[in-house]
Design an enzyme around this catalytic site. Structure first.
Site, PDB file in Angstrom:
ATOM      1  N   CYS A   1       0.848  -1.198   0.000  1.00 24.94           N
ATOM      2  CA  CYS A   1       0.000   0.000   0.000  1.00 24.94           C
ATOM      3  C   CYS A   1       0.886   1.251   0.000  1.00 24.94           C
ATOM      4  O   CYS A   1       1.817   1.318  -0.820  1.00 24.94           O
ATOM      5  CB  CYS A   1      -0.968  -0.036   1.182  1.00 24.94           C
ATOM      6  SG  CYS A   1      -2.239   1.245   1.127  1.00 24.94           S
TER       7      CYS A   1
ATOM      8  N   ASP B   1      -9.745  -3.928  -5.523  1.00 20.54           N
ATOM      9  CA  ASP B   1      -9.106  -3.023  -4.564  1.00 20.54           C
ATOM     10  C   ASP B   1      -9.665  -1.617  -4.744  1.00 20.54           C
ATOM     11  O   ASP B   1      -9.496  -1.010  -5.805  1.00 20.54           O
ATOM     12  CB  ASP B   1      -7.583  -3.036  -4.815  1.00 20.54           C
ATOM     13  CG  ASP B   1      -6.777  -2.361  -3.722  1.00 20.54           C
ATOM     14  OD1 ASP B   1      -7.329  -1.499  -3.010  1.00 20.54           O
ATOM     15  OD2 ASP B   1      -5.592  -2.682  -3.605  1.00 20.54           O
TER      16      ASP B   1
ATOM     17  N   HIS C   1      -8.197  -5.178  -1.417  1.00 23.51           N
ATOM     18  CA  HIS C   1      -6.943  -4.618  -0.906  1.00 23.51           C
ATOM     19  C   HIS C   1      -6.347  -5.453   0.222  1.00 23.51           C
ATOM     20  O   HIS C   1      -5.137  -5.664   0.268  1.00 23.51           O
ATOM     21  CB  HIS C   1      -7.223  -3.186  -0.421  1.00 23.51           C
ATOM     22  CG  HIS C   1      -6.007  -2.397  -0.106  1.00 23.51           C
ATOM     23  ND1 HIS C   1      -5.127  -1.957  -1.079  1.00 23.51           N
ATOM     24  CD2 HIS C   1      -5.497  -1.968   1.073  1.00 23.51           C
ATOM     25  CE1 HIS C   1      -4.148  -1.282  -0.512  1.00 23.51           C
ATOM     26  NE2 HIS C   1      -4.347  -1.267   0.799  1.00 23.51           N
TER      27      HIS C   1
END
Lengths: 340, 349
Positions: A133, A285, A314
């Site tokens: 991320c 995501d 995600h």
């Protein structure tokens, strides 16, 4: 279902949730360096001889890194260790009020320091950097500044192009970030949590919990559920100046993908990334959709680069139980081939 | 078999124990979901009884459900709305808004007159307040009015979406019922109704919260909330700082200290880098060790000021930081005298 049966099911589930003990981040590790709220940890190897090139995992400064080691059967860390990789991880900690002036530069500086420590311990001057991320975005920036220190780059669900039309991006783009930071100092974890919940308010504040009442869930399911709940609501604050900088420069001006982002006066040129690069993207995501990562591969000058798609979200990339989770062996094989 | 009292007692104990053990948000959302789920079940049951009485129109169903779903809306959004509701207050927010509109139109005389009317019972205290108090109070009132308007628009937007979703659900439900009647084995059981409800409402809100006008309202709401917080704090700090008995530093004083702390940590980092590239010598080792000790002192000060310090404690911390700054500057001078330079970052092409 009659009212009373609903209530009974609720109480039964609540009691089970109370009775079960769950632990997260169970894979043993040693803390090998600490600086303020940042620390570097080293996972104890699970094989006799680890591969030569160590892996340094850089998670985001939003939420906690133990999503990668939620429980023994849903642990990316264990998968890496079981295949002989030597794994380190940076823990960004819980910013306090006095940490308000921590900037992106401080995060990059600590990655450099951590990498130096890992390099010294392993005897290798180049390591594998694995970012998840926003941690992937930080890893990208570090790699562009220091390509000589990074042997392989793994980017997991990493946003680079922040123009993807998703709710989180739209909100961040319109936010008056100066007002937020000037009023609150550090941006509370709860503020960010509420934003994530608003991505699907009905599903995430009701549907998920109603499913526990609709049908009995076994203890295994509830343990996983409870671990996820613990992680979701275990949200550190984000240092005010970091929040100001990354929302303005990444979300609002989208400078990174345009090669116009500067850090402490230095321009971040993604074309300097020339090492083998693996981008892991998740089709569902909503924070780092595939279109937020894919453009990167056209910009970097690496010749050895690949995208691997997971049909999940995600977080599902790390803890999903679906067959897509089976893509990790391919990811690890890619890392192993380049870790000799 | 347990008596009713034991039953209730058992449930109460479980609730309390779970409250303390589970994440706070999990406990709240799970317990709320029971109420919502039960209300949905009742709504489905009401519509089923209407169905059995004859032909069903979607408008008729909408009227039944609009009433049945009323309690669900507030339940669902309670946790997300709570910060706004706390800031908005209760009935006095309306009075404040009206006062705010009036004072905005009649500044400064009207404002002073109105503020004076509110504070009349405390008139002796007024003469103790700094002169900028009315302007600061006006700022608070103005920002409060903006916040209240934004909050009202946001709440209205979400509530209108709720009604639209209910309408959509009514139409879809009637269609499904009509479809099921072609196949006598199929019925619209509660599970199917619940799935349809979830799909309809979830999709409605996901779409709504990405619409430009809703994003704009959301932005106004967050901006005005921050203004209320900032202006209220400035007013409070101005009023409190008049009292010599007020023991705590202001936010600006704290921020200034945090900035100095951060800057000092960076100075230590820079000088550590200079030291680290020096060839190993006993005097360099001593310098390294003294940097380490000084850094620990900085970390100690950082910990202390993170938990609300008193004014005196903050002054002591500032003095310590001043001394530490002198020491790191001294080390830096010595390193530069040795010809030490930090490692250079790779040059950009």
């Amino acid at each position: 279902m009659e009212d009373f049966k609903v209530f009974e099911q609720f109480m039964k589930t609540l009691k089970t949730l109370h009775d079960i003990d769950v632990d997260v981040w169970q894979t043993p590790f040693d803390e090998i360096h600490k600086e303020g709220i940042f620390r570097l940890i080293h996972y104890k190897p699970r094989v006799e001889k680890t591969l030569p090139t160590p892996v340094l995992i850089v998670y985001a400064y939003i939420n906690r890194p133990y999503i990668l080691d939620l429980q023994p059967d849903r642990s990316v860390i264990r998968k890496l260790l079981d295949k002989g990789l030597d794994v380190y991880m940076i823990d960004w900690g819980y910013p306090k009020k006095a940490d308000k002036y921590i900037t992106l530069e401080d995060y990059i500086r600590y990655i450099d320091k951590a990498l130096g420590i890992v390099a010294k311990r392993s005897g290798k001057d180049k390591i594998t950097l694995h970012g998840y991320c926003i941690g992937g975005t930080l890893s990208l920036i570090f790699s562009s500044l220091n390509p000589d220190k990074v042997k392989n780059l793994v980017l997991q669900a990493t946003p680079v192009d922040f123009d993807a039309p998703r709710a989180i991006n739209l909100w961040a783009k319109s936010l008056d970030v100066d007002k937020v930071v000037d009023a609150m100092g550090n941006v509370p974890g709860e503020f960010l949590n509420n934003a994530f919940l608003l991505a699907d308010p009905i599903g995430l504040t009701f549907g998920k919990y109603a499913n526990l009442i609709r049908e009995s869930k076994d203890e295994k399911f509830l343990k996983t559920f409870l671990r996820m709940e613990k992680w979701i609501f275990d949200s550190p604050d984000v240092p005010g100046e970091t929040f100001r900088q990354y929302i303005k420069d990444w979300y609002q001006k989208n400078l990174l993908i345009k090669n116009q982002f500067t850090l402490a006066g230095k321009k971040i040129d993604l074309r300097r990334i020339n090492m083998p690069t693996l981008a892991i993207v998740a089709d569902y995501d909503h924070i780092a959709p595939p279109e937020a990562t894919k453009p990167l591969l056209k910009i970097i000058s690496s010749t050895d680069k690949i995208i691997m798609n997971f049909t999940t979200g995600h977080i599902g990339v790390s803890v999903g139980s679906k067959p897509a989770y089976g893509l990790w062996p391919k990811v690890i094989d890619w890392m192993k081939e380049r870790s000799q | 078999m347990l008596s009713e009292d034991n039953y209730v007692d058992g449930y109460s104990k479980t609730l309390v124990a779970a409250y303390f053990k589970l994440p706070r948000e999990t406990f709240e959302l799970f317990t709320r979901s029971v109420d919502t789920y039960t209300k949905l079940f009742e709504a489905w049951r009401n519509s089923s009884s209407t169905l059995s009485s004859g032909k069903l129109e979607s408008q008729e169903l909408f009227k039944i459900w609009a009433q049945d779903f009323q309690g669900i809306y507030d339940d669902l959004f309670e946790m997300l709305f709570r910060p706004m509701k706390l800031l908005a207050g209760l009935q006095w927010a309306d009075s404040l808004t009206r006062m705010g509109d009036f004072t905005r139109l009649s500044w400064p005389f009207g404002a002073f007159g109105n503020i004076y009317a509110v504070l009349k019972p405390y008139e002796n205290l007024i003469y103790l307040f700094p002169k900028e108090t009315p302007q600061l109070l006006q700022k608070v009132v103005n920002s409060y009015v903006d916040f209240y308007e934004a909050w009202r628009d946001y709440y209205t937007g979400l509530y209108e979406a709720w009604n639209k979703a209910t309408e959509k659900l009514s139409t879809q439900f009637v269609e499904k019922v009509a479809e099921s009647q072609k196949d006598t084995q199929k019925t619209i059981d509660f599970s199917a109704f619940f799935d349809l409800w979830m799909e309809t409402f979830s999709k409605t809100y996901i779409e709504l919260l990405s619409l430009p006008n809703m994003v704009s309202v959301q932005t106004r709401l967050s901006s005005s909330t921050m203004e209320v917080i900032k202006n209220s704090r400035e007013l409070l700090e101005t009023l409190m700082s008049v009292s010599p008995a007020f023991p705590f530093p202001t936010k600006s004083e704290m921020d200034e200290t945090y900035k100095r702390l951060h800057s000092l940590k960076n100075d230590f980092e820079a000088v550590s880098q200079k030291v680290s590239v020096q060839p190993t010598r006993s005097d360099i080792h001593k310098v390294y060790e003294s940097i380490r000790v000084l850094k620990e002192k900085v970390d100690g000060i950082s910990q202390k000021v993170s938990v609300q310090p008193t004014r005196i404690e903050l002054m002591e911390a500032k003095e310590s930081l001043r001394v530490l700054k002198k020491e790191v500057d001294e080390i830096n001078r010595k390193m530069e005298a040795h010809g030490a330079r930090p490692k250079q970052a790779p040059q950009q092409e």
